[in-house]
Design an enzyme around this catalytic site. Structure first.
Site, short mmCIF file in Angstrom:
data_model
loop_
_atom_site.label_atom_id
_atom_site.label_comp_id
_atom_site.label_asym_id
_atom_site.label_seq_id
_atom_site.Cartn_x
_atom_site.Cartn_y
_atom_site.Cartn_z
N CYS A 90 -57.71 -100.30 -20.77
CA CYS A 90 -58.68 -101.68 -20.52
C CYS A 90 -59.90 -101.83 -20.77
O CYS A 90 -60.34 -101.64 -19.90
CB CYS A 90 -58.02 -101.66 -19.39
SG CYS A 90 -57.68 -103.09 -18.76
N CYS A 102 -56.96 -109.66 -23.50
CA CYS A 102 -56.81 -108.35 -23.15
C CYS A 102 -57.66 -107.68 -24.19
O CYS A 102 -57.72 -108.37 -26.04
CB CYS A 102 -54.86 -108.22 -23.98
SG CYS A 102 -54.65 -106.08 -24.04
#
Length: 299
Positions: free
Chosen positions: A82, A230
């Site tokens: 992430c 993202c």
């Protein structure tokens, strides 16, 4: 945030975001337990704490690294990478320690990160992987720059021929010529995320190249759903753009939350640069998800 006694039930957290990618940084240093899936699901069910990922900060496992970071999606499933969350971790630790450079270990590997004087944060996301077994896929594709996968009628598919890559987690990038907002990603995303070709599910992005050094993307994030940003998807899209000769190797990727600078460097590493933002802090129970907001203001 500060390390806490392992006997204490609650841990400190910082609620943050990276270009709108909602992140909880939980301080699990000095403890042997983990954020449970049940706790993640309970936290996400609370409108005030709804999030994309929890970045759990643990004691280092490997010499010369600063911390081990485990990642939990909002549905309680584990995540391997992430990028936006890592920027939030860096900002939290930089505020705590005054340091600017960090070396983290994750399931995806060792990542180094740096906070710049202007507050932007660069994270080395490592090397992309293109082999069908590395992504992974359920069957062999010799060339993952474009595979046979589509949504809609055979003779007029809505989306088709994605580029596939792993940035520590699996990504499918569908290229489109028109506005990325004209596609019902909330409808297609869940179907594609769980397509049988992806044995570990996948992050699904729609990408429109707007210049040789720019593109716009939207992402349905595996285990989290529609997201404003993202980081690993931005990296995957930039790499795939260069790999398919749509762009160069340095690209500004605009996500719904704003722009990220992505550089696929000559050493094959992908470096992502962007902001992180603190929202509020408090304490939470890592087993149940019960939490209390700190009303004392910003750290």
């Amino acid at each position: 945030m500060r390390p806490r006694d392992g006997m204490e039930k609650r841990v400190e957290f910082a609620r943050m975001n990276g270009l709108g990618n909602e992140i909880i940084v939980a301080d699990m240093r000095g403890r042997a337990d983990r954020i449970t899936p049940a706790a993640a699901i309970a936290l996400n069910a609370d409108p005030a704490m709804k999030f994309d990922q929890i970045m759990a900060l643990h004691d280092p496992r490997t010499a010369e690294t600063d911390n081990y970071v485990s990642i939990v999606n909002s549905d309680g499933s584990p995540a391997q990478a992430c990028g936006n969350g890592m920027r939030c971790v860096v900002q939290a630790l930089a505020a705590e320690t005054g340091r600017k450079d960090f070396l983290f270990e994750t399931v995806a590997g060792i990542l180094d990160a740096h906070e710049h004087p202007d507050g932007l944060i660069s994270v080395d996301m490592g090397k992309p992987r293109f082999g069908w077994q590395e992504i992974p896929l359920a069957e062999e594709f010799r060339d993952t720059r474009m595979i046979e996968l589509q949504v809609g009628p055979i003779d007029a598919p809505v989306l088709h021929s994605p580029s596939l890559v792993s940035m520590g987690n699996p990504h499918a990038i569908f290229w489109v010529e028109d506005d990325v907002w004209s596609y019902a990603l909330d409808r297609f995303g869940p179907l594609l995320e769980n397509h049988p070709i992806f044995p570990e599910r996948a992050n699904i992005s729609i990408a429109q190249v707007t210049a040789p050094d720019a593109m716009t993307i939207r992402t349905w994030e595996r285990g989290a759903g529609l997201t404003r940003a993202c980081g690993s998807a931005a990296c995957a899209a930039a790499v795939s753009g260069a790999r398919t000769r749509r762009t160069g190797r340095t690209v500004t990727v605009t996500v719904p939350g704003g722009p990220l600078l992505i550089e696929w460097r000559d050493n094959d590493h992908v470096v992502m640069t962007g902001p992180a933002e603190w929202e509020f802090s408090g304490t939470l129970d890592p087993s149940t998800g019960q939490w209390v907001r700190d009303e004392r203001g910003a750290a």
